[in-house]
Design an enzyme around this catalytic site. Structure first.
Site, PDB file in Angstrom:
ATOM      1  N   HIS A  18       0.845  -1.209   0.000  1.00 55.07           N
ATOM      2  CA  HIS A  18       0.000   0.000   0.000  1.00 55.07           C
ATOM      3  C   HIS A  18       0.878   1.256   0.000  1.00 55.07           C
ATOM      4  O   HIS A  18       0.591   2.223  -0.700  1.00 55.07           O
ATOM      5  CB  HIS A  18      -0.899   0.035   1.246  1.00 55.07           C
ATOM      6  CG  HIS A  18      -1.916  -1.068   1.300  1.00 55.07           C
ATOM      7  ND1 HIS A  18      -2.137  -1.835   2.428  1.00 55.07           N
ATOM      8  CD2 HIS A  18      -2.783  -1.521   0.374  1.00 55.07           C
ATOM      9  CE1 HIS A  18      -3.090  -2.707   2.194  1.00 55.07           C
ATOM     10  NE2 HIS A  18      -3.504  -2.545   0.950  1.00 55.07           N
ATOM     11  N   LYS A  42     -16.550  -6.945   5.853  1.00 59.23           N
ATOM     12  CA  LYS A  42     -15.441  -7.909   5.764  1.00 59.23           C
ATOM     13  C   LYS A  42     -14.987  -8.403   7.139  1.00 59.23           C
ATOM     14  O   LYS A  42     -14.067  -9.201   7.221  1.00 59.23           O
ATOM     15  CB  LYS A  42     -14.256  -7.258   5.055  1.00 59.23           C
ATOM     16  CG  LYS A  42     -14.405  -7.201   3.542  1.00 59.23           C
ATOM     17  CD  LYS A  42     -13.079  -6.817   2.929  1.00 59.23           C
ATOM     18  CE  LYS A  42     -13.173  -6.705   1.420  1.00 59.23           C
ATOM     19  NZ  LYS A  42     -11.921  -6.168   0.850  1.00 59.23           N
ATOM     20  N   ARG A  91      -2.450  -5.683  -8.561  1.00 60.37           N
ATOM     21  CA  ARG A  91      -1.312  -6.578  -8.401  1.00 60.37           C
ATOM     22  C   ARG A  91      -1.246  -7.638  -9.489  1.00 60.37           C
ATOM     23  O   ARG A  91      -0.208  -7.958 -10.012  1.00 60.37           O
ATOM     24  CB  ARG A  91      -1.376  -7.282  -7.039  1.00 60.37           C
ATOM     25  CG  ARG A  91      -1.146  -6.376  -5.868  1.00 60.37           C
ATOM     26  CD  ARG A  91      -1.633  -7.009  -4.595  1.00 60.37           C
ATOM     27  NE  ARG A  91      -3.056  -7.291  -4.695  1.00 60.37           N
ATOM     28  CZ  ARG A  91      -3.803  -7.728  -3.700  1.00 60.37           C
ATOM     29  NH1 ARG A  91      -3.253  -7.975  -2.531  1.00 60.37           N
ATOM     30  NH2 ARG A  91      -5.093  -7.942  -3.866  1.00 60.37           N
ATOM     31  N   SER A 133      -3.191  -7.881   2.610  1.00 64.73           N
ATOM     32  CA  SER A 133      -3.450  -7.746   4.052  1.00 64.73           C
ATOM     33  C   SER A 133      -3.954  -9.069   4.621  1.00 64.73           C
ATOM     34  O   SER A 133      -3.581  -9.451   5.739  1.00 64.73           O
ATOM     35  CB  SER A 133      -4.508  -6.665   4.299  1.00 64.73           C
ATOM     36  OG  SER A 133      -4.033  -5.424   3.875  1.00 64.73           O
TER      37      SER A 133
HETATM   38  O1  PNS Z   1      -9.322  -2.498   0.194  1.00 64.24           O
HETATM   39  P1  PNS Z   1     -10.644  -2.851  -0.389  1.00 64.24           P
HETATM   40  O2  PNS Z   1     -11.505  -3.558   0.637  1.00 64.24           O
HETATM   41  O3  PNS Z   1     -10.521  -3.629  -1.673  1.00 64.24           O
HETATM   42  O4  PNS Z   1     -11.359  -1.451  -0.730  1.00 64.24           O
HETATM   43  C1  PNS Z   1     -12.667  -1.425  -1.226  1.00 64.24           C
HETATM   44  C2  PNS Z   1     -13.244   0.001  -1.219  1.00 64.24           C
HETATM   45  C3  PNS Z   1     -13.143   0.621   0.141  1.00 64.24           C
HETATM   46  C4  PNS Z   1     -12.470   0.866  -2.201  1.00 64.24           C
HETATM   47  C5  PNS Z   1     -14.735  -0.094  -1.668  1.00 64.24           C
HETATM   48  O5  PNS Z   1     -15.382  -1.081  -0.923  1.00 64.24           O
HETATM   49  C6  PNS Z   1     -15.473   1.224  -1.496  1.00 64.24           C
HETATM   50  O6  PNS Z   1     -15.277   2.139  -2.262  1.00 64.24           O
HETATM   51  N1  PNS Z   1     -16.336   1.308  -0.456  1.00 64.24           N
HETATM   52  C7  PNS Z   1     -17.107   2.489  -0.154  1.00 64.24           C
HETATM   53  C8  PNS Z   1     -18.593   2.301  -0.496  1.00 64.24           C
HETATM   54  C9  PNS Z   1     -18.823   2.475  -1.996  1.00 64.24           C
HETATM   55  O7  PNS Z   1     -18.689   3.548  -2.540  1.00 64.24           O
HETATM   56  N2  PNS Z   1     -19.176   1.361  -2.653  1.00 64.24           N
HETATM   57  C10 PNS Z   1     -19.379   1.310  -4.085  1.00 64.24           C
HETATM   58  C11 PNS Z   1     -18.076   1.044  -4.799  1.00 64.24           C
HETATM   59  S1  PNS Z   1     -18.297   0.889  -6.541  1.00 64.24           S
END
Ligand code: PNS
Length: 169
Positions: A18, A42, A91, A133
């Site tokens: 990250h 999660k 990745r 992670s």
């Molecule tokens: O590290 P991650 O869990 O892959 O990150 C995912 C994240 C936080 C980028 C995604 O879940 C997110 O944007 N969540 C906020 C809610 C939202 O806007 N959801 C619609 C995404 S298209």
């Protein structure tokens, strides 16, 4: 005009991968807001406050970075912050489908009022392509050494969470 990007994620916990992406983003954008998501679907190991604090500590000394947490739709948060782009790390091919869906959904959600928000993907250094992670948490929980993959403060936080005595150096 100064360009700000949002780097969103669960960051449960932040890894060196990250940080690698964050440093690459800082070469393109004037400032980057690391946005730690508050959603609990999660079942994170660390609370959003802990994840934010760990990232903040890890990013200390990097200019143009702020670390915050957010809830609700990412596009709304990004607009509120005046960001022109979302940054994500990519990745391997296995990341692609999920990222593709998110990028297009975010673009769709954001274009009603203004210009669409674009997502910029960056590849981390090769040595981080297999790092995640989840893997770090599993290896640490089972007593493996993850110190090469995470900042020192995260190593210590994982040992504490897993109730493994921290070695004094
Ligand atoms: O590290 P991650 O869990 O892959 O990150 C995912 C994240 C936080 C980028 C995604 O879940 C997110 O944007 N969540 C906020 C809610 C939202 O806007 N959801 C619609 C995404 S298209």
């Amino acid at each position: 005009m100064k360009k700000t990007a949002i780097y969103p994620g669960s960051f449960d916990p932040v890894t060196n991968g990250h940080l690698d992406i964050l440093k690459r983003a800082l070469r393109i954008f004037d400032s980057v807001i690391v946005a730690v998501t508050d959603h609990r679907s999660k079942g994170p190991l660390f609370s959003v406050q802990e994840r934010t604090a760990l990232f903040r500590q890890a990013a200390q000394g990097l200019k143009g970075v702020s670390v915050e947490n957010f809830n609700g739709l990412l596009v709304n948060y990004a607009r509120k912050k005046g960001a022109c782009a979302i940054v994500r790390g990519l990745r391997a091919v296995s990341d692609f489908e999920y990222e593709f869906q998110m990028a297009l959904m975010n673009r769709h959600l954001s274009q009603r009022k203004k210009e669409p928000l674009e997502t910029v993907y960056m590849m981390p250094d090769e040595k981080y392509t297999y790092l995640s992670s989840s893997l770090v948490k599993e290896v640490s929980r089972l007593g493996g050494d993850i110190s090469h993959f995470v900042p020192r403060s995260v190593s210590a936080a994982l040992l504490t969470k897993n109730r493994i005595p921290v070695k004094k150096t």
